[in-house]
Design an enzyme around this catalytic site. Structure first.
Site, mmCIF file in Angstrom:
data_model
loop_
_atom_site.group_PDB
_atom_site.id
_atom_site.type_symbol
_atom_site.label_atom_id
_atom_site.label_comp_id
_atom_site.label_asym_id
_atom_site.label_seq_id
_atom_site.Cartn_x
_atom_site.Cartn_y
_atom_site.Cartn_z
ATOM 1 N N ASP A 1 -10.171 3.119 10.172
ATOM 2 C CA ASP A 1 -10.200 4.559 10.394
ATOM 3 C C ASP A 1 -11.300 4.951 11.384
ATOM 4 O OD1 ASP A 1 -12.220 3.815 8.644
ATOM 5 O OD2 ASP A 1 -11.449 4.979 6.967
ATOM 6 N N ASP B 1 -5.484 7.109 -4.818
ATOM 7 C CA ASP B 1 -6.264 7.818 -5.826
ATOM 8 C C ASP B 1 -6.486 9.288 -5.481
ATOM 9 O OD1 ASP B 1 -7.755 6.373 -3.778
ATOM 10 O OD2 ASP B 1 -9.547 7.271 -4.636
ATOM 11 N N ASP C 1 -4.650 8.128 0.367
ATOM 12 C CA ASP C 1 -4.786 6.918 -0.434
ATOM 13 C C ASP C 1 -4.265 7.175 -1.839
ATOM 14 O OD1 ASP C 1 -5.787 5.449 1.636
ATOM 15 O OD2 ASP C 1 -7.881 5.526 0.980
ATOM 16 N N ASP D 1 2.292 -2.493 -0.356
ATOM 17 C CA ASP D 1 2.001 -3.914 -0.130
ATOM 18 C C ASP D 1 1.719 -4.643 -1.437
ATOM 19 O OD1 ASP D 1 2.270 -3.500 2.551
ATOM 20 O OD2 ASP D 1 0.183 -3.899 3.091
#
Length: 544
Positions: free
Chosen positions: A279, A188, A186, A131
């Site tokens: 989540d 990282d 994610d 995005d």
């Protein structure tokens, strides 16, 4: 053994009988009854003391809940999940989703780790759900083309509207997902090569809807701040997740480093973006449908911790606001459900835990006037009423995180004692930021999904080489410094009135507010100063 040295005995007696010695202090504050009964609380005093004690009791109840989690962790330690009940004869198809947004510094590391996952390539699909609105688009697209040319089953998907933020990206990716199971990482994170093989077989039980693994920390030793952050997350994953999972109550997927059964997501109503913790929202909806979750404490998934105070505060505020939003949305359903009462109570404490931040603000306002009033009521009452409540509120935190360090590092856990006072102070320092987030959630104020900036800072050889993702400071750090000064005045008052018992608690407030405020204001001021003689920056991923 009593000493026979007369000089030493005389010295001890001198200290005891000195005008400002220990004996005089005890006689004056605990044994002297000269003014007993002269003070009578009036309406103004009661107007301060009643909310003061209500807040203390509420905070103490959340503190006692931490002790309960430790108890549940040890009581059910025989229910720790390590190995799956059975193995798949034919491995199922898995879709790996990688949601990213302006992650130019860490996206290459992520794709490098995912490309090394040990799993049959014909049973694997990798989706880069981008995005981004900056150079990350070109960086990610070039990386995907490179790995696809090498034979990896990877595709690039870019959205221009960012509707629903991360939840929207995951939902869009699921619409075209080929896998029966969906793993999420994610930007990282760096999943180990055997991640899928160590998690997928737990789904041989058809009742299992999600498997969560434990986060570990790539840059744990980067700074004092990252050390404290690591301990905070360790406590969450070791005691909260494991304690809840082992005792059979609801717990949540953490947004990354886990794997879902696609059918579970669909039956629960899919990804929804009306909260900032999509989540946790999905996790509760799935468990209310009867799906079971597994926590794998022994499977580690490394990730990068925020290295800047404002980045850390942004992350914590998003989690605080999102959990309260989820509580408003989900708790009525949980309380009306057929779940056992222990599950309902645990859900209440879990989803309302961040209400303790506004309570801390109220306590901060009332502490000094309450201390003045309590001074005139007598010290003995403070010792047997106020002190136990303070201990329940604060020392439960230290014991909670010490236990997690002892479980993870049985040989070196005492080193965590150094960080505990600062961990408690940091929790206090987050009060202003998180209170603002909680109030926004309570009044229904919506906000964008604020990502936590990461810079691929892994060791002390690295430094933050860019400022474009750095958050604006705003007014919060100045308020934190002001509140810290207020508590410094409270410390002065306590010392002047010889209320030494309360001084350590008050100093935590001073350190907490000043530390978070100053770190927020000073971050980046020394970005050009090397942490080592050998430094390097990463304006773009290597090789792109």
């Amino acid at each position: 053994m009593l000493t026979s040295d007369p000089n030493l005995l005389l010295s001890m007696l001198a200290v005891w009988d000195a005008p400002r010695g220990i004996g005089q202090y005890i006689r004056q504050h605990f044994l002297d009854r000269t003014f007993q009964g002269l003070y009578h609380a009036n309406a103004f005093d009661l107007g301060l003391l009643i909310p003061y004690f209500v807040v203390l009791v509420l905070l103490a109840s959340y503190g006692l809940h931490r002790y309960i989690l430790v108890y549940l962790y040890y009581k059910h330690r025989d229910k720790r999940t390590t190995e799956p009940a059975a193995l798949f004869r034919d491995l199922p198809r898995v879709t790996v989703q990688l949601p990213i947004f302006n992650e130019q510094y860490v996206v290459e590391r992520l794709l490098d780790a995912v490309s090394k996952l040990k799993y049959p390539r014909e049973k694997l699909d990798i989706q880069v759900l981008d995005d981004s609105t900056d150079e990350t688009m070109d960086v990610a697209r070039n990386l995907v083309e490179r790995y696809a040319a090498l034979g990896d089953p990877i595709t690039y998907h870019h959205r221009t509207n960012r509707e629903g933020f991360k939840a929207g990206a995951l939902a869009a990716g699921m619409n075209i997902a080929k896998g029966e199971f969906i793993a999420i990482f994610d930007a990282d994170f760096t999943p180990p090569a055997d991640f899928l093989l160590r998690t997928i077989h737990h789904f041989t039980d058809p009742k299992i809807g999600m498997v969560q693994t434990r986060w570990t920390h790539i840059n744990r030793n980067y700074s004092f701040l990252t050390q404290v952050e690591a301990i905070l997350l360790d406590g969450h994953f070791v005691l909260e997740h494991s304690g809840r999972a082992r005792s059979g109550v609801f717990f949540n997927f953490n947004g990354t480093a886990g794997i879902w059964r696609q059918k579970t997501i669909e039956e629960a109503g899919g990804w929804q973006h009306d909260t900032l913790t999509e989540d946790t929202d999905l996790s509760y909806r799935a468990q209310l449908k009867g799906w079971k979750f597994i926590d794998l404490q022994d499977v580690e998934c490394p990730a990068e911790l925020p290295v800047e105070m404002t980045a850390f505060k942004t992350q914590q505020a998003r989690w605080a606001k999102g959990l309260v939003q989820t509580g408003k949305k989900i708790l009525p359903r949980v309380l009306r459900s057929n779940a056992p009462w222990r599950t309902k109570i645990e859900a209440w404490y879990h989803l309302t835990a961040n209400l303790s931040y506004p309570l801390m603000v109220v306590l901060s306002v009332l502490l000094l006037p309450a201390m003045v009033i309590r001074f005139y009521q007598g010290w003995f009452q403070m010792v047997y009423i106020d002190l136990p409540l303070f201990l329940a509120s604060t020392f439960s935190i230290s014991s909670f995180y010490l236990v997690s360090q002892r479980e993870l590092f049985p040989k070196t856990w005492p080193r965590a004692l150094i960080y505990l006072p600062f961990l408690m102070a940091l929790g206090i320092g987050l009060t202003v930021t998180n209170t603002k987030a909680v109030i926004e959630a309570l009044i229904g104020k919506e906000s964008a999904f604020a990502r936590t900036p990461k810079y691929r800072v892994e060791s002390k050889l690295d430094k933050v080489g860019a400022k474009r993702y750095r958050k604006r400071l705003g007014w919060v750090p100045w308020v934190e410094l002001l509140i810290g000064a207020y508590f410094a005045l409270t410390v002065y008052y306590a010392i002047e009135n010889e209320n030494y018992i309360t001084v350590p608690f008050l100093v935590l407030f001073v350190v907490g507010y000043w530390y978070t405020g100053l770190m927020s204001l000073l971050q980046g001021r020394f970005a050009g100063v090397s942490l080592s003689s050998e430094t390097h920056t990463k304006p773009f991923p290597v090789g792109v």
